[in-house]
Enzyme design. Structure first.
Site, PDB file in Angstrom:
ATOM      1  N   ASN A   1       1.199  -1.512   0.124  1.00 39.14           N
ATOM      2  CA  ASN A   1       0.271   0.295  -0.001  1.00 39.14           C
ATOM      3  C   ASN A   1       1.038   1.169   0.013  1.00 39.14           C
ATOM      4  O   ASN A   1       1.800   1.441   0.658  1.00 39.14           O
ATOM      5  CB  ASN A   1      -1.184   0.053   0.767  1.00 39.14           C
ATOM      6  N   ILE A   2       0.161   1.972  -0.834  1.00 43.10           N
ATOM      7  CA  ILE A   2       0.721   3.724  -1.061  1.00 43.10           C
ATOM      8  C   ILE A   2       0.503   4.174   0.078  1.00 43.10           C
ATOM      9  O   ILE A   2      -1.234   4.177   0.628  1.00 43.10           O
ATOM     10  CB  ILE A   2       0.536   4.264  -1.858  1.00 43.10           C
TER      11      ILE A   2
ATOM     12  N   ARG B   1      -0.171  10.648   4.140  1.00 41.58           N
ATOM     13  CA  ARG B   1       1.758  11.208   3.857  1.00 41.58           C
ATOM     14  C   ARG B   1       1.296  11.498   2.507  1.00 41.58           C
ATOM     15  O   ARG B   1       1.422  12.656   2.324  1.00 41.58           O
ATOM     16  CB  ARG B   1       2.773  10.261   3.677  1.00 41.58           C
TER      17      ARG B   1
ATOM     18  N   CYS C   1      11.266  13.432  -6.291  1.00 40.77           N
ATOM     19  CA  CYS C   1      11.423  12.205  -5.054  1.00 40.77           C
ATOM     20  C   CYS C   1      13.020  12.154  -5.762  1.00 40.77           C
ATOM     21  O   CYS C   1      13.666  12.477  -6.014  1.00 40.77           O
ATOM     22  CB  CYS C   1      10.977  10.879  -5.270  1.00 40.77           C
TER      23      CYS C   1
END
Length: 195
Positions: A112-113, A117, A137
């Site tokens: 899962n992401i 966040r 990123c």
């Protein structure tokens, strides 16, 4: 607050992308020579998202001169790794605030992401007091793509356009789990402020 302008000196973007898309090694002599000549070099996968909001891969020292032209107030860093000291020094010398959200890179299809966040990162992105702002990123593809994709949903973009933009940056490395996350991301509890 004035709107950040993107410099016209994008002539080396292709050289940088060809130079190294997969690791953080030293830039080629072609890129180093261009920097010595005073050419502005944007980070890998750099693009404007909205007025005052930009996206990219990890900024290298060769990109600092370009980033100075954006007059950034904030950087949203999505990786868990500590920010390098040379980058911290750049932020301090330019009064740029760092927001780090520590999202692990995901290659596994069933991991899962972290939606919480992503929401926290979006709150920073949506707050105009943090603009001009850079989201990044490592490569500016997956984690950055998810944050920008969720922002686009807040902006009422149709899902096919959200996916098209994600695909443009992720290319052959597009991940089904990222697309699924963006599709299912619930925007109902978030408000689109002035972005």
């Amino acid at each position: 607050m004035g709107m950040a302008r993107i410099p016209e000196e994008f002539v080396l973007q292709r050289a940088i992308e060809e130079d190294d898309c997969n690791s953080h090694r030293s830039p080629s002599s072609k890129v180093t020579a261009a920097v010595a000549e005073g050419v502005f070099v944007p980070p890998l996968n750099f693009a404007m998202v909205n007025d005052g909001v930009f996206r990219s891969g990890f900024p290298e020292t060769t990109n600092f001169r370009f980033l100075e032209t954006l007059k950034l107030r904030s950087i949203v860093y999505l990786c868990p790794e500590p920010y390098p000291e040379v980058n911290k020094e750049f932020l301090e010398s330019n009064s740029i605030r760092l927001f780090q959200f520590g999202i692990e890179g995901r290659k596994e299809p069933f991991v899962n992401i972290p939606g919480d966040r992503i929401r926290e990162a979006l709150e920073v992105v949506l707050d105009a007091k943090n603009h001009p702002l850079l989201i990044h990123c490592k490569r500016g593809k997956h984690r950055t793509g998810c944050v920008v994709g969720c922002l686009r949903k807040l902006q009422k973009w149709c899902l096919s356009s959200v996916f098209d933009e994600y695909q443009r940056f992720a290319a052959a490395k597009a991940r089904v789990c990222d697309l699924r996350f963006m599709e299912l991301f619930d925007t109902s509890s978030m408000k689109l402020l002035s972005t």
